[in-house]
Enzyme design. Structure first.
Site, short mmCIF file in Angstrom:
data_model
loop_
_atom_site.label_atom_id
_atom_site.label_comp_id
_atom_site.label_asym_id
_atom_site.label_seq_id
_atom_site.Cartn_x
_atom_site.Cartn_y
_atom_site.Cartn_z
N SER A 130 4.05 4.64 6.57
CA SER A 130 3.64 3.29 6.98
C SER A 130 3.50 3.28 8.49
O SER A 130 4.13 4.09 9.19
CB SER A 130 4.72 2.28 6.58
OG SER A 130 4.47 1.02 7.17
N TYR A 142 13.19 -1.32 5.81
CA TYR A 142 11.90 -0.69 5.53
C TYR A 142 11.55 0.31 6.63
O TYR A 142 11.18 1.47 6.36
CB TYR A 142 10.83 -1.78 5.44
CG TYR A 142 9.46 -1.29 5.04
CD1 TYR A 142 9.19 -0.90 3.73
CD2 TYR A 142 8.41 -1.24 5.96
CE1 TYR A 142 7.93 -0.47 3.35
CE2 TYR A 142 7.14 -0.82 5.59
CZ TYR A 142 6.90 -0.44 4.28
OH TYR A 142 5.65 -0.02 3.91
P1 NAD Z 1 2.74 -2.87 -4.03
O1 NAD Z 1 4.02 -3.63 -3.91
O2 NAD Z 1 1.50 -3.57 -4.40
O3 NAD Z 1 2.93 -1.64 -5.02
C1 NAD Z 1 4.10 -0.87 -5.03
C2 NAD Z 1 4.32 -0.33 -6.43
O4 NAD Z 1 5.53 0.45 -6.40
C3 NAD Z 1 4.53 -1.45 -7.46
O5 NAD Z 1 3.69 -1.25 -8.58
C4 NAD Z 1 6.01 -1.33 -7.81
O6 NAD Z 1 6.32 -1.72 -9.14
C5 NAD Z 1 6.26 0.15 -7.58
N1 NAD Z 1 7.68 0.44 -7.42
C6 NAD Z 1 8.61 -0.26 -6.73
N2 NAD Z 1 9.82 0.28 -6.89
C7 NAD Z 1 9.66 1.36 -7.71
C8 NAD Z 1 10.55 2.31 -8.25
N3 NAD Z 1 11.87 2.26 -8.02
N4 NAD Z 1 10.03 3.29 -9.05
C9 NAD Z 1 8.71 3.33 -9.32
N5 NAD Z 1 7.82 2.45 -8.84
C10 NAD Z 1 8.30 1.47 -8.04
O7 NAD Z 1 2.58 -2.18 -2.60
P2 NAD Z 1 1.42 -1.29 -1.94
O8 NAD Z 1 0.96 -2.02 -0.75
O9 NAD Z 1 0.45 -0.80 -2.93
O10 NAD Z 1 2.33 -0.09 -1.41
C11 NAD Z 1 2.16 1.27 -1.77
C12 NAD Z 1 2.84 2.13 -0.72
O11 NAD Z 1 2.21 1.93 0.54
C13 NAD Z 1 4.32 1.81 -0.49
O12 NAD Z 1 5.03 3.00 -0.25
C14 NAD Z 1 4.30 0.96 0.77
O13 NAD Z 1 5.51 1.01 1.47
C15 NAD Z 1 3.17 1.62 1.52
N6 NAD Z 1 2.56 0.81 2.56
C16 NAD Z 1 1.93 -0.36 2.26
C17 NAD Z 1 1.31 -1.07 3.27
C18 NAD Z 1 0.53 -2.33 3.03
O14 NAD Z 1 0.11 -2.95 4.02
N7 NAD Z 1 0.30 -2.75 1.82
C19 NAD Z 1 1.38 -0.61 4.59
C20 NAD Z 1 2.04 0.57 4.85
C21 NAD Z 1 2.62 1.27 3.83
#
Ligand code: NAD
Length: 250
Positions: A130, A142
């Site tokens: 991230s 986080y």
């Molecule tokens: P999201 O919340 O839409 O999706 C995350 C998914 O992870 C969900 O389907 C959730 O059920 C699953 N999850 C949560 N805990 C879990 C567990 N214990 N075991 C298995 N699955 C689990 O979020 P996203 O934005 O798609 O995020 C995906 C990745 O990208 C994450 O690692 C997040 O930290 C990272 N990220 C997101 C952003 C953003 O702006 N959206 C920015 C930087 C990093």
């Protein structure tokens, strides 16, 4: 006639965690389009998704046994599952700090520990960090977890390199998903202000990088950390200085 667009992941077996929605779901679709056999997993139920809690060694052991039997090998892993928790330094409870660490750090650790033994040379692991992993982002649990994931990825690069397995980390900025939709509108606005491209990103802007890193096109890239953030982390927090002086004479 030759195929002008050969599928780049044909024959590869790839596991994606957190694939029920958001970036994981988009990545799974894109990898499938490129010919990979994708095993989508998530802790929540979703059509076509295998239930796997990334913090559970039992879940990983069962998945590993099934993949060994079905395919014998695994060529790719996207450690995408992640959770945020927006408590600040003074308020965060140790149990929440630990919970976030378990999903965002122990999860990828277990994924690599269980699946690496099934990976032949040429395999590739993508860890999803991230922009919080490159900055002092305020949600402390986080941020600390994503910085820890960087360390884990670096060590994994070192350990798995001799076996021909690559490990890279991508650092998304603000991407429109349910995770970011759960934040206050001010969070989105402030991110846009700090992003040189002046907008948020979409999941479809993240997937091409994941496809590339899993494909043989990136065969000499390992240990890399690649921001995919519209420039958010490029300016070291001084975009506002540039913006406020833009109309002034140099
Ligand atoms: P999201 O919340 O839409 O999706 C995350 C998914 O992870 C969900 O389907 C959730 O059920 C699953 N999850 C949560 N805990 C879990 C567990 N214990 N075991 C298995 N699955 C689990 O979020 P996203 O934005 O798609 O995020 C995906 C990745 O990208 C994450 O690692 C997040 O930290 C990272 N990220 C997101 C952003 C953003 O702006 N959206 C920015 C930087 C990093």
């Amino acid at each position: 006639m030759t195929d002008r667009h050969p599928k780049r992941l044909l024959g590869k077996v790839v596991v994606v965690t957190g694939a029920a929605r958001g970036q994981g779901a988009a990545e799974a679709k894109a990898l499938t389009r490129e010919g990979a056999r994708v095993i989508t997993t998530d802790v929540t139920k979703a059509p076509g998704c295998r239930r796997l809690d990334v913090t559970s060694g039992t879940d990983w052991a069962e998945l590993t046994a099934d993949l060994r039997e079905a395919y014998g090998q695994v060529h790719g892993l996207v450690n995408n599952a992640g959770v945020t928790w927006r408590a600040r330094l003074g308020d965060v409870r140790p149990e929440d700090f630990d919970r976030v660490h378990a999903v965002n750090v122990t999860g990828p650790l277990l994924g690599m520990q269980y699946l690496a033994p099934l990976m032949p040379p040429g395999s590739s692991i993508v860890n999803v960090g991230s922009s919080a992993a490159l900055t002092a982002h305020y949600p402390v649990a986080y941020t600390a977890s994503k910085w820890a994931l960087r360390g884990l990825s670096k060590t994994a690069t070192l350990e798995l390199g001799p076996r021909g397995i690559r490990v890279n980390t991508i650092h998304p900025g603000y991407i429109d998903t349910e995770m970011t939709a759960s934040a206050a509108p001010a969070f989105r606005e402030a991110n846009i202000r700090e992003t040189p491209l002046g907008r948020t990103g979409s999941v479809d802007e993240v997937t091409p990088l994941v496809v590339f890193l899993l494909s043989d096109e990136s065969s000499f890239i390992t240990g890399a950390e690649i921001p995919i953030d519209g420039g958010l982390t490029a300016h070291g927090g001084v975009k506002s200085v540039s913006d406020s002086l833009r109309s002034e004479a140099p």
